[in-house]
Design a protein around this motif. Structure first.
Motif, PDB file in Angstrom:
ATOM      1  N   LEU A 161       0.825  -1.206   0.000  1.00 27.00           N
ATOM      2  CA  LEU A 161       0.000   0.000   0.000  1.00 27.00           C
ATOM      3  C   LEU A 161       0.862   1.259   0.000  1.00 27.00           C
ATOM      4  CD1 LEU A 161      -2.785  -0.979   2.561  1.00 27.00           C
ATOM      5  CD2 LEU A 161      -2.953  -0.950   0.077  1.00 27.00           C
ATOM      6  N   THR A 162       1.923   1.230   0.786  1.00 29.01           N
ATOM      7  CA  THR A 162       2.799   2.402   0.857  1.00 29.01           C
ATOM      8  C   THR A 162       3.468   2.657  -0.484  1.00 29.01           C
ATOM      9  OG1 THR A 162       3.217   1.926   3.196  1.00 29.01           O
ATOM     10  CG2 THR A 162       4.732   3.425   2.093  1.00 29.01           C
ATOM     11  N   ILE A 163       3.907   1.583  -1.133  1.00 28.24           N
ATOM     12  CA  ILE A 163       4.549   1.738  -2.444  1.00 28.24           C
ATOM     13  C   ILE A 163       3.542   2.228  -3.476  1.00 28.24           C
ATOM     14  CG2 ILE A 163       5.591   0.446  -4.330  1.00 28.24           C
ATOM     15  CD1 ILE A 163       7.053  -1.208  -2.277  1.00 28.24           C
ATOM     16  N   TYR A 359     -10.016   3.843   3.613  1.00 33.80           N
ATOM     17  CA  TYR A 359      -8.811   3.936   2.774  1.00 33.80           C
ATOM     18  C   TYR A 359      -9.175   3.873   1.297  1.00 33.80           C
ATOM     19  CZ  TYR A 359      -4.441   2.764   0.508  1.00 33.80           C
ATOM     20  OH  TYR A 359      -3.357   2.752  -0.351  1.00 33.80           O
ATOM     21  N   ARG A 360     -10.134   3.039   0.937  1.00 35.55           N
ATOM     22  CA  ARG A 360     -10.543   2.948  -0.468  1.00 35.55           C
ATOM     23  C   ARG A 360     -11.071   4.289  -0.969  1.00 35.55           C
ATOM     24  NH1 ARG A 360     -14.926   2.145  -3.629  1.00 35.55           N
ATOM     25  NH2 ARG A 360     -16.298   2.366  -1.817  1.00 35.55           N
ATOM     26  N   LEU A 361     -11.915   4.926  -0.184  1.00 38.73           N
ATOM     27  CA  LEU A 361     -12.446   6.230  -0.584  1.00 38.73           C
ATOM     28  C   LEU A 361     -11.356   7.294  -0.609  1.00 38.73           C
ATOM     29  CD1 LEU A 361     -15.809   6.192   1.426  1.00 38.73           C
ATOM     30  CD2 LEU A 361     -15.462   5.718  -1.006  1.00 38.73           C
ATOM     31  N   SER A 362     -10.432   7.225   0.342  1.00 39.06           N
ATOM     32  CA  SER A 362      -9.334   8.192   0.362  1.00 39.06           C
ATOM     33  C   SER A 362      -8.443   8.043  -0.863  1.00 39.06           C
ATOM     34  CB  SER A 362      -8.503   8.016   1.637  1.00 39.06           C
ATOM     35  OG  SER A 362      -9.283   8.273   2.776  1.00 39.06           O
ATOM     36  N   ARG A 363      -8.207   6.797  -1.271  1.00 38.39           N
ATOM     37  CA  ARG A 363      -7.367   6.576  -2.448  1.00 38.39           C
ATOM     38  C   ARG A 363      -8.050   7.100  -3.703  1.00 38.39           C
ATOM     39  NH1 ARG A 363      -2.974   3.503  -4.134  1.00 38.39           N
ATOM     40  NH2 ARG A 363      -2.443   4.461  -6.127  1.00 38.39           N
ATOM     41  N   ILE A 364      -9.351   6.895  -3.784  1.00 34.26           N
ATOM     42  CA  ILE A 364     -10.087   7.441  -4.944  1.00 34.26           C
ATOM     43  C   ILE A 364     -10.007   8.958  -4.949  1.00 34.26           C
ATOM     44  CG2 ILE A 364     -12.374   7.689  -5.962  1.00 34.26           C
ATOM     45  CD1 ILE A 364     -13.012   4.878  -4.980  1.00 34.26           C
ATOM     46  N   GLY A 365     -10.216   9.550  -3.780  1.00 28.63           N
ATOM     47  CA  GLY A 365     -10.130  11.004  -3.699  1.00 28.63           C
ATOM     48  C   GLY A 365      -8.736  11.520  -3.980  1.00 28.63           C
ATOM     49  N   ARG A 380      -4.337   5.332   5.639  1.00 28.19           N
ATOM     50  CA  ARG A 380      -3.544   4.114   5.491  1.00 28.19           C
ATOM     51  C   ARG A 380      -3.012   3.650   6.842  1.00 28.19           C
ATOM     52  NH1 ARG A 380       0.334   5.830   2.318  1.00 28.19           N
ATOM     53  NH2 ARG A 380       1.920   6.022   3.931  1.00 28.19           N
ATOM     54  N   ALA A 381      -2.528   4.570   7.661  1.00 25.46           N
ATOM     55  CA  ALA A 381      -2.047   4.207   9.002  1.00 25.46           C
ATOM     56  C   ALA A 381      -3.184   3.644   9.857  1.00 25.46           C
ATOM     57  CB  ALA A 381      -1.428   5.426   9.676  1.00 25.46           C
ATOM     58  N   ALA A 382      -4.386   4.210   9.697  1.00 23.27           N
ATOM     59  CA  ALA A 382      -5.532   3.697  10.453  1.00 23.27           C
ATOM     60  C   ALA A 382      -5.886   2.279  10.016  1.00 23.27           C
ATOM     61  CB  ALA A 382      -6.733   4.627  10.274  1.00 23.27           C
ATOM     62  N   LEU A 383      -5.775   1.998   8.728  1.00 28.87           N
ATOM     63  CA  LEU A 383      -6.053   0.661   8.219  1.00 28.87           C
ATOM     64  C   LEU A 383      -5.035  -0.348   8.765  1.00 28.87           C
ATOM     65  CD1 LEU A 383      -7.466  -1.372   6.404  1.00 28.87           C
ATOM     66  CD2 LEU A 383      -6.052  -0.549   4.490  1.00 28.87           C
ATOM     67  N   ILE A 384      -3.758   0.028   8.719  1.00 31.38           N
ATOM     68  CA  ILE A 384      -2.721  -0.871   9.237  1.00 31.38           C
ATOM     69  C   ILE A 384      -2.931  -1.129  10.727  1.00 31.38           C
ATOM     70  CG2 ILE A 384      -0.243  -1.091   9.634  1.00 31.38           C
ATOM     71  CD1 ILE A 384       0.161   0.612   7.079  1.00 31.38           C
ATOM     72  N   SER A 385      -3.244  -0.083  11.472  1.00 32.36           N
ATOM     73  CA  SER A 385      -3.475  -0.231  12.913  1.00 32.36           C
ATOM     74  C   SER A 385      -4.690  -1.107  13.188  1.00 32.36           C
ATOM     75  CB  SER A 385      -3.668   1.148  13.550  1.00 32.36           C
ATOM     76  OG  SER A 385      -3.973   1.042  14.921  1.00 32.36           O
TER      77      SER A 385
END
Length: 417
Positions: A161-163, A359-365, A380-385
Motif C-alpha cells: 500500500l505504501t509503495i 482507505y478505499r475512498l481516500s485513495r479514490i479522492g 492508510r495508518a488507520a487501516l494498518i493499525s
C-alpha cells in the motif's frame, strides 16, 4: 511556477519507481505445519509429558514396593569353640541356626502402603497438570506463531500500500500537481515500511523456530494454514468442581496426613520374632530355640519426625486453602477476559471493515486530486493499525481460552467447533 512545484526530470521519477518496485521482493513459504489438534495428539511425546509420566510410574512402583514385607534374617551362631581346655576345637561347640522375622505390628505396613498410595495419587494428578500445562503452552506458541505470520503478511500488505501510494504521488509530481517533496516523502515511507516488513519476517521466523522446538517437529515450521486464532472458544465446560491445581493441593495434603500416621507408628516398638535350631556337640543333641526382640524407646521416640510431619501437613493445608481461593478468583477473571476478548474481536473486525472502506475512498479522492497525501497517509495508518489490532484481539482471545481451559482441566479449544 515556484521552484518547489517545478516538474522533476522523467529519469528521476522513473528511477524512484524502479526503486519502489525492488522493495517488494519477499521469500516464498514452504509446506505448512500440522494443525493444532494434530500437534495436540502428539503431546505425549514432549519432554514435559514424558517426565510427568515417568514420575507417576515411579510413584506406582513405590506403592508396589510398600506392599512387600521385610526380608527375614537367617543367622548362624557358634559358641564354646576354639578355646582352651575342654573347649579346644569344635568338640564342645554349641551351634544355633536361627530364622528371624520383623512382625510389623501396630499397623506399620498398612500405614506405609497408605502413604505410598497417597504419594502416587499426587503424582498422577501432577502428571495430569503437567499435560494440561504442556497443552496450554503448545496452544500459546502455536497462536503466537500464527499471529507472527499474520503480522508479516500485514507488513507485506502495508509495504504494498505504501509503495502504491508513493507511486501515485510520484506520478502527480511528474505531472506537476505535487511538489517534489511529496515524492521524497513517499520514498522514505516505503523504506520505513520495508524495514518494518523485514522485522516482522524475522519475528515470524523466530516464532516458527519456537513452535518447531516446543512441538518437537522433525522439520522446521515454515507456515501455518490451519488457523487457531480464528477458532471460537469452547462452550461452557461442565468439568469437576475443583480445578486440577486444587486437586493436586488436596492430594498433597492427604499425603502429608498419611506421613503423620507413619511417623506416629514408628514410635511403637518394632518387634522381631525368631526361631532356630541349636546343636550340642558334647551331648550329641539338638533343641529348638525361640525368641522375641524389641528396641527400648529410651532415647529416640521419633518426636522430631512427628513434629516435622505435622508441620508439613499444616503447610499443605495452607497451600490447599490458598489454591482454592486463587482458583475461584482466576476462574472468574478468566471468564471475564474471555468474554471481553470475544467482544474485542467483533469490534476489531468491524473496525477493519470501516478502515478498509475509508482507505478505499481516500485513495479514490487522492487519485482525483480532492484529498491530500497527508489525509491518505492517515487513512492508510488507520487501516494498518486496525488490522494489527484484529490480530492482537484474536491472540488475546486464545490466551484467555488457554487460561480457562487450564482451570477447567481440559486442553484449549477442546469441544470447540
Amino acid at each position: 511556477m515556484s521552484a518547489s512545484h517545478r516538474r522533476p526530470p522523467r529519469f528521476a521519477v522513473g528511477c524512484a519507481l524502479a526503486a519502489l518496485s525492488a522493495v517488494l521482493a519477499s521469500p516464498a513459504w514452504a509446506d505448512p505445519a500440522p494443525s493444532f489438534p494434530a500437534l495436540l495428539a502428539r503431546l505425549d511425546q514432549t519432554p514435559a509429558s514424558q517426565e510427568a509420566e515417568a514420575l507417576s510410574e515411579a510413584a506406582e512402583a513405590r506403592v508396589r514396593q510398600a506392599r512387600v514385607r521385610p526380608n527375614p534374617t537367617l543367622g548362624l551362631d557358634a559358641s564354646n569353640v576354639f578355646g582352651s581346655g575342654p573347649y579346644r576345637g569344635l568338640d564342645n561347640a554349641e551351634t544355633t541356626l536361627s530364622f528371624s522375622q520383623d512382625l510389623e505390628l501396630w499397623g506399620r505396613r498398612t500405614a506405609r502402603i497408605n502413604a505410598a498410595r497417597a504419594d502416587a495419587g499426587t503424582a498422577t494428578l501432577q502428571r495430569d497438570l503437567a499435560v494440561l500445562n504442556a497443552a496450554g503452552r503448545l496452544a500459546q506458541v502455536y497462536a503466537e506463531a500464527e499471529a507472527a505470520q499474520r503480522r508479516a503478511v500485514l507488513a507485506e500488505d502495508s509495504l504494498s500500500l505504501t509503495i502504491a501510494d508513493a507511486r501515485a504521488a510520484l506520478i502527480l509530481v511528474e505531472q506537476g500537481r505535487e511538489p517534489l517533496l511529496r515524492g521524497i516523502q513517499g520514498e522514505s515511507e516505503a523504506a520505513a515500511a520495508r524495514a518494518s516488513r523485514d522485522e516482522a519476517v524475522a519475528e515470524r521466523d523466530a516464532a516458527f523456530a519456537r513452535l518447531t522446538a516446543v512441538a518437537m517437529l522433525p522439520s522446521p515450521v515454515t507456515g501455518i494454514d490451519a488457523s487457531l486464532l480464528d477458532r471460537s472458544p469452547a462452550a461452557a465446560f461442565a468439568g469437576s468442581a475443583d480445578p486440577t491445581t486444587v486437586r493436586v493441593a488436596q492430594a498433597e495434603r492427604t499425603a502429608a496426613e498419611r506421613r503423620i500416621d507413619v511417623e506416629r507408628i514408628r514410635t511403637r516398638p518394632d518387634i522381631t520374632a525368631s526361631v532356630g535350631v541349636r546343636r550340642y556337640e558334647m551331648e550329641d543333641a539338638t533343641a529348638l530355640t525361640f525368641g522375641v526382640s524389641m528396641p527400648l524407646p529410651l532415647f529416640d521416640r521419633n518426636r522430631g519426625n512427628i513434629e516435622a510431619a505435622q508441620a508439613d501437613f499444616r503447610a499443605a493445608d495452607a497451600r490447599l486453602a490458598s489454591a482454592r481461593q486463587e482458583a475461584q478468583a482466576d476462574r472468574a477473571a478468566a471468564q471475564a477476559r474471555l468474554a471481553a476478548s470475544v467482544s474485542r474481536v467483533s469490534a476489531a473486525d468491524a473496525g477493519v471493515g470501516s478502515a478498509e472502506e475509508a482507505y478505499r475512498l481516500s485513495r479514490i479522492g487522492f487519485d482525483a486530486g480532492r484529498i491530500s497525501q497527508l489525509e491518505l497517509r492517515v487513512t492508510r495508518a488507520a487501516l494498518i493499525s486496525a488490522r494489527t489490532t484484529a490480530v492482537d484481539a484474536r491472540l488475546a482471545r486464545v490466551r484467555a481460552e488457554i487460561e480457562l481451559a487450564r482451570l477447567d482441566g481440559r486442553a484449549p479449544f477442546q469441544g470447540a467447533e
